[in-house]
Write a protein that holds these residues in place. Structure first.
Motif, PDB file in Angstrom:
ATOM      1  N   GLU A  31      29.034  38.643  43.855  1.00 16.76           N
ATOM      2  CA  GLU A  31      29.930  37.539  44.231  1.00 16.76           C
ATOM      3  C   GLU A  31      31.267  37.617  43.496  1.00 16.76           C
ATOM      4  O   GLU A  31      32.279  37.147  44.001  1.00 16.76           O
ATOM      5  N   MET A  32      31.293  38.224  42.299  1.00 15.48           N
ATOM      6  CA  MET A  32      32.555  38.367  41.588  1.00 15.48           C
ATOM      7  C   MET A  32      33.379  39.514  42.175  1.00 15.48           C
ATOM      8  O   MET A  32      34.588  39.383  42.388  1.00 15.48           O
ATOM      9  N   LEU A  33      32.718  40.616  42.488  1.00 16.39           N
ATOM     10  CA  LEU A  33      33.433  41.788  42.994  1.00 16.39           C
ATOM     11  C   LEU A  33      33.885  41.597  44.433  1.00 16.39           C
ATOM     12  O   LEU A  33      34.864  42.210  44.867  1.00 16.39           O
ATOM     13  N   LEU A  34      33.180  40.770  45.186  1.00 19.68           N
ATOM     14  CA  LEU A  34      33.525  40.548  46.595  1.00 19.68           C
ATOM     15  C   LEU A  34      34.054  39.125  46.814  1.00 19.68           C
ATOM     16  O   LEU A  34      33.892  38.545  47.881  1.00 19.68           O
ATOM     17  N   HIS A  35      34.691  38.592  45.802  1.00 21.40           N
ATOM     18  CA  HIS A  35      35.200  37.221  45.854  1.00 21.40           C
ATOM     19  C   HIS A  35      36.255  37.049  46.955  1.00 21.40           C
ATOM     20  O   HIS A  35      36.287  36.035  47.648  1.00 21.40           O
ATOM     21  N   ARG A  36      37.128  38.045  47.088  1.00 25.12           N
ATOM     22  CA  ARG A  36      38.151  38.105  48.151  1.00 25.12           C
ATOM     23  C   ARG A  36      39.012  36.839  48.239  1.00 25.12           C
ATOM     24  O   ARG A  36      39.421  36.442  49.330  1.00 25.12           O
TER      25      ARG A  36
END
Length: 512
Positions: free
Chosen positions: A147-152
């Motif tokens: 969820e942090m890396l794909l927060h977008r």
């Protein structure tokens, strides 16, 4: 159920003490707030709804000394708007992250994305807790969460660095849209002790990740405060310009400031002589609603200003050259600063205004070491892919490739206009005449007279009237009508879709 209720209340009261009264006292004696006190400073009174209060470490023997496993999470309201809040509790294992700590953070982050709630993080701590992260099983569970890396940029994320932050708190901070760092704290990959053990290098916290490093060299923090209260207030100020999530426009704020107000004072603020400096911040203050604006990264790349403000109640992002620093010329730090700000504005539906007064880019060997061509092009790529309304005003000069980077013609602006005395050209007159006519001047019987004549010709060619005649500029405007022009054009540019963009830059990095 009285017995059961009493037991529940007892457990919750104990949990509120975190690592215990002695550790709370130690924090207070050191001039720090507890995590719960920080939350109280941030959120509206009586709105915090906590989750995971009764969680604790899953390490055998740590159950009774790990209340909340070192992180407090929940929902609240900030200035009446719903948000998610996370605060690291340093009284529990020095704020390090265990498995339950990580699970709480991940679950509340997922909920924020699911329901479109902005994220506030009040951070400090030493990163991954050694016992939890040891072994192949420990490290396998401790990698960066999806969820942090794909927060977008689905929701705004704001972080305050309120104590030394190594490892996880640093990763979270640089993934945020806005970071306020308290002076006297450090933010880095690992602390000095681990660095010394791993490499033998001895450094202080300040040298490793102190505020001056991030203010002037890395640009990884956006604001620096003297106190925790100030840091928390800066998060709230930034949030006031942000939408709740990707589906909304930023909040409109009515103002009694006449959108068509004539800027009579601006004539005296900007000198016509190109070599004379002035403060672009005064120009911005004159233009925007009630003279109020919020500057981001004030100390990093200071020849470029990145500012949030409002015009006729609508949030705008302003990118402006600052003649008081390097004459307004842009280097690698200014390029990174601009690119990141463009990504922020485009992702959160904030129209952009460009105020030009630049002699170009700073050309030097050091700039080339910082990959200046890459940074210039990256800035241009971000600009070309941005789809929010963009309005560009050439205040005094815009020279060379910098004209494009400041959203000149062909860069997707809704409107490009200039003030009547503006200079637009491939290069400045002195440099241009020396390069193009250098031999002619050497052979001239009267080089100074010839130079004056050539400079006059060059200045005529640089006049905005030539571009306006070929409709390469939409108009040349009276400087005193700048606020009126911006108010009118913003209204028209936002008719069809409001200020909403296609969010093509939402997946770009939060740091450059």
């Amino acid at each position: 159920m009285k017995k059961e209720i009493d037991e529940l209340l007892r457990r919750k009261e104990n949990a509120k003490l975190g690592g215990g009264e002695e550790k709370i006292k130690r924090l207070h004696d050191g001039g720090f707030y507890t995590a719960r006190e920080r939350i109280d400073k941030l959120v509206d009174k009586d709105t915090f709804l906590e989750f995971g209060m009764l969680a604790h470490s899953d390490q055998v023997g740590s159950e009774d000394k790990s209340a909340g496993d070192g992180i407090i999470t929940g929902l609240a309201k900030v200035d009446g708007r719903p948000v998610v809040v996370m605060a690291i509790d340093k009284t529990v294992f020095a704020g390090t992250a265990g498995m339950i700590h990580a699970r709480k953070a991940q679950e509340i982050h997922r909920y924020a994305l699911k329901r479109g709630l902005p994220l506030f993080r009040l951070s400090e701590g030493g990163g991954l807790r050694m016992p939890d992260g040891m072994g192949s099983d420990g490290i396998s569970q401790s990698l960066f969460p999806e969820e942090m890396l794909l927060h977008r940029r689905q929701v705004p994320m704001m972080t305050a660095i309120l104590g030394d932050s190594f490892g996880d708190p640093a990763w979270v901070a640089v993934s945020s849209d806005f970071i306020s760092q308290k002076k006297g704290t450090a933010m880095a990959v690992a602390g000095p002790r681990i660095l010394e053990m791993a490499t033998g290098e001895k450094v202080s916290n300040e040298e490793l990740g102190g505020w001056e490093l991030h203010a002037h060299i890395t640009g990884q923090s956006d604001h620096f405060s003297e106190t925790e209260d100030e840091s928390i207030e800066e998060l709230k100020r930034f949030f006031s310009y942000m939408p709740l999530n990707e589906t909304e426009e930023p909040p409109f704020k009515p103002s009694n400031d006449d959108p068509y107000r004539r800027l009579d004072e601006i004539v005296d603020l900007v000198p016509s002589r190109r070599a004379q400096v002035y403060d672009m911040k005064k120009v911005i203050k004159s233009i925007v609603d009630d003279g109020e604006y919020f500057e981001i990264r004030a100390l990093y790349g200071p020849a470029l200003l990145t500012v949030l403000a409002r015009i006729n109640g609508r949030v705008v992002g302003i990118i402006a050259n600052q003649p008081m620093k390097y004459g307004g010329s842009k280097g690698p730090h200014e390029a990174d600063k601009a690119t990141e700000f463009i990504c922020l504005c485009d992702s959160y539906h904030i129209p952009m205004i460009f105020l030009h007064d630049t002699p170009g880019f700073r050309v030097s060997r050091d700039a080339e070491k910082y990959k200046m061509p890459t940074k210039i092009l990256q800035w241009n790529q971000a600009l070309a892919q941005s789809t929010v309304p963009k309005i560009s005003v050439v205040i005094r000069k815009s020279i060379g490739a910098a004209y494009a980077n400041m959203c000149g013609p062909t860069m997707g602006a809704d409107f490009v206009v200039a003030w009547p005395g503006a200079e637009i050209n491939f290069t400045g007159p002195e440099v241009g005449v020396n390069v193009v006519y250098g031999r002619k001047l050497k052979e001239s019987d009267n080089p100074e007279e010839e130079r004056a004549r050539l400079l006059e010709t060059w200045e005529f060619d640089s006049s905005p009237y030539k571009a306006a005649a070929k409709y390469l500029l939409e108009d040349i405007i009276d400087p005193r009508d700048t606020r009126r022009f911006l108010s009118q054009t913003l209204e028209f540019a936002c008719v069809k879709n409001g200020s909403k963009s296609k969010r093509q830059l939402a997946n770009w990095p939060t740091q450059f």
